[in-house]
Design a protein around this motif. Sequence first.
Motif, PDB file in Angstrom:
ATOM      1  N   PHE A   1       0.849  -1.189   0.000  1.00  0.00           N
ATOM      2  CA  PHE A   1       0.000   0.000   0.000  1.00  0.00           C
ATOM      3  C   PHE A   1       0.887   1.242   0.000  1.00  0.00           C
ATOM      4  O   PHE A   1       1.879   1.315   0.731  1.00  0.00           O
ATOM      5  CB  PHE A   1      -0.908   0.008   1.233  1.00  0.00           C
ATOM      6  CG  PHE A   1      -1.865   1.165   1.247  1.00  0.00           C
ATOM      7  CD1 PHE A   1      -3.016   1.132   0.496  1.00  0.00           C
ATOM      8  CD2 PHE A   1      -1.593   2.287   2.006  1.00  0.00           C
ATOM      9  CE1 PHE A   1      -3.896   2.202   0.494  1.00  0.00           C
ATOM     10  CE2 PHE A   1      -2.465   3.359   2.016  1.00  0.00           C
ATOM     11  CZ  PHE A   1      -3.620   3.312   1.255  1.00  0.00           C
TER      12      PHE A   1
ATOM     13  N   SER B   1       0.689   5.752  -0.407  1.00  0.00           N
ATOM     14  CA  SER B   1      -0.112   6.967  -0.469  1.00  0.00           C
ATOM     15  C   SER B   1       0.828   8.101  -0.836  1.00  0.00           C
ATOM     16  O   SER B   1       1.854   8.293  -0.181  1.00  0.00           O
ATOM     17  CB  SER B   1      -0.785   7.221   0.876  1.00  0.00           C
ATOM     18  OG  SER B   1      -1.539   8.405   0.830  1.00  0.00           O
TER      19      SER B   1
ATOM     20  N   SER C   1      -3.651   6.890  -3.678  1.00  0.00           N
ATOM     21  CA  SER C   1      -3.345   5.872  -2.674  1.00  0.00           C
ATOM     22  C   SER C   1      -3.960   4.558  -3.110  1.00  0.00           C
ATOM     23  O   SER C   1      -5.005   4.529  -3.766  1.00  0.00           O
ATOM     24  CB  SER C   1      -3.865   6.278  -1.296  1.00  0.00           C
ATOM     25  OG  SER C   1      -5.254   6.439  -1.323  1.00  0.00           O
TER      26      SER C   1
ATOM     27  N   LYS D   1       3.538   9.600   1.737  1.00  0.00           N
ATOM     28  CA  LYS D   1       3.128   9.434   3.125  1.00  0.00           C
ATOM     29  C   LYS D   1       3.593   8.058   3.598  1.00  0.00           C
ATOM     30  O   LYS D   1       3.421   7.063   2.891  1.00  0.00           O
ATOM     31  CB  LYS D   1       1.610   9.538   3.240  1.00  0.00           C
ATOM     32  CG  LYS D   1       1.114   9.555   4.653  1.00  0.00           C
ATOM     33  CD  LYS D   1      -0.391   9.551   4.680  1.00  0.00           C
ATOM     34  CE  LYS D   1      -0.927  10.929   4.882  1.00  0.00           C
ATOM     35  NZ  LYS D   1      -2.365  10.949   5.123  1.00  0.00           N
TER      36      LYS D   1
ATOM     37  N   THR E   1       3.472   4.684   5.031  1.00  0.00           N
ATOM     38  CA  THR E   1       2.383   3.743   5.280  1.00  0.00           C
ATOM     39  C   THR E   1       2.900   2.412   5.785  1.00  0.00           C
ATOM     40  O   THR E   1       2.123   1.490   5.972  1.00  0.00           O
ATOM     41  CB  THR E   1       1.581   3.494   3.983  1.00  0.00           C
ATOM     42  OG1 THR E   1       2.473   3.030   2.974  1.00  0.00           O
ATOM     43  CG2 THR E   1       0.877   4.745   3.524  1.00  0.00           C
TER      44      THR E   1
ATOM     45  N   SER F   1       1.845   8.850  10.377  1.00  0.00           N
ATOM     46  CA  SER F   1       1.449   9.342   9.051  1.00  0.00           C
ATOM     47  C   SER F   1       2.374  10.450   8.571  1.00  0.00           C
ATOM     48  O   SER F   1       1.932  11.410   7.961  1.00  0.00           O
ATOM     49  CB  SER F   1       0.008   9.835   9.080  1.00  0.00           C
ATOM     50  OG  SER F   1      -0.091  10.942   9.956  1.00  0.00           O
TER      51      SER F   1
ATOM     52  N   LYS G   1       4.959  12.574   6.383  1.00  0.00           N
ATOM     53  CA  LYS G   1       5.125  12.776   4.949  1.00  0.00           C
ATOM     54  C   LYS G   1       6.591  13.023   4.644  1.00  0.00           C
ATOM     55  O   LYS G   1       7.272  13.740   5.370  1.00  0.00           O
ATOM     56  CB  LYS G   1       4.305  13.966   4.460  1.00  0.00           C
ATOM     57  CG  LYS G   1       2.828  13.777   4.577  1.00  0.00           C
ATOM     58  CD  LYS G   1       2.100  15.012   4.120  1.00  0.00           C
ATOM     59  CE  LYS G   1       0.610  14.854   4.332  1.00  0.00           C
ATOM     60  NZ  LYS G   1      -0.119  16.053   3.972  1.00  0.00           N
TER      61      LYS G   1
END
Length: 175
Positions: free
Chosen positions: A54, A56, A66, A93, A95, A155, A157
Amino acid sequence: MYVFDLKTNYKHIILSTVIGCLLSFFPLSAFSQKILALDKPGKVNRIRYKVDDFISLKTVDKQMISGNISFIGDSSFQVGKTTVKLSEIKHIKKTQGGYGWSLLGNISLVAGLGYFGLDASNRIINGDKPIVPRRTAISSSICIGIFAVTAVINSRKYKINNKRRLKIIDLEIAP
């Protein structure tokens, strides 16, 4: 002292020979796997993404994308059915990882809300005033604050620039 005795170790010799012969008939297939890697300056570790991970991200034209990575090419990759070039990415981001922070945050959220709910409902049943005393509000707020801090940490960035480079690495296993 161990002495090699052919009489007692013949089973191991026969088994090793049979396995060796069987493995020689099966060709070892070579495969190539590409990973998307984000190098962080001053640190040895890097963030790695492979197919089905995954991700994003935000592109230069402010489009949020995402989903799971479905394909990684030489200079681009696909998230679902959207193709993203490396040069178009503004930030990624985080993840992956952070399981300890996530566990701490989830436990503190359950503890804060649970304590608040149990104490308030107990005081309602008993007819105590005030329904939410100051100590309950402070304790619950601290636990929910810990949850908020861990959510921000998880989370994070990473802006893509000259220091933080995003690249595709081809890991090839040759026969």
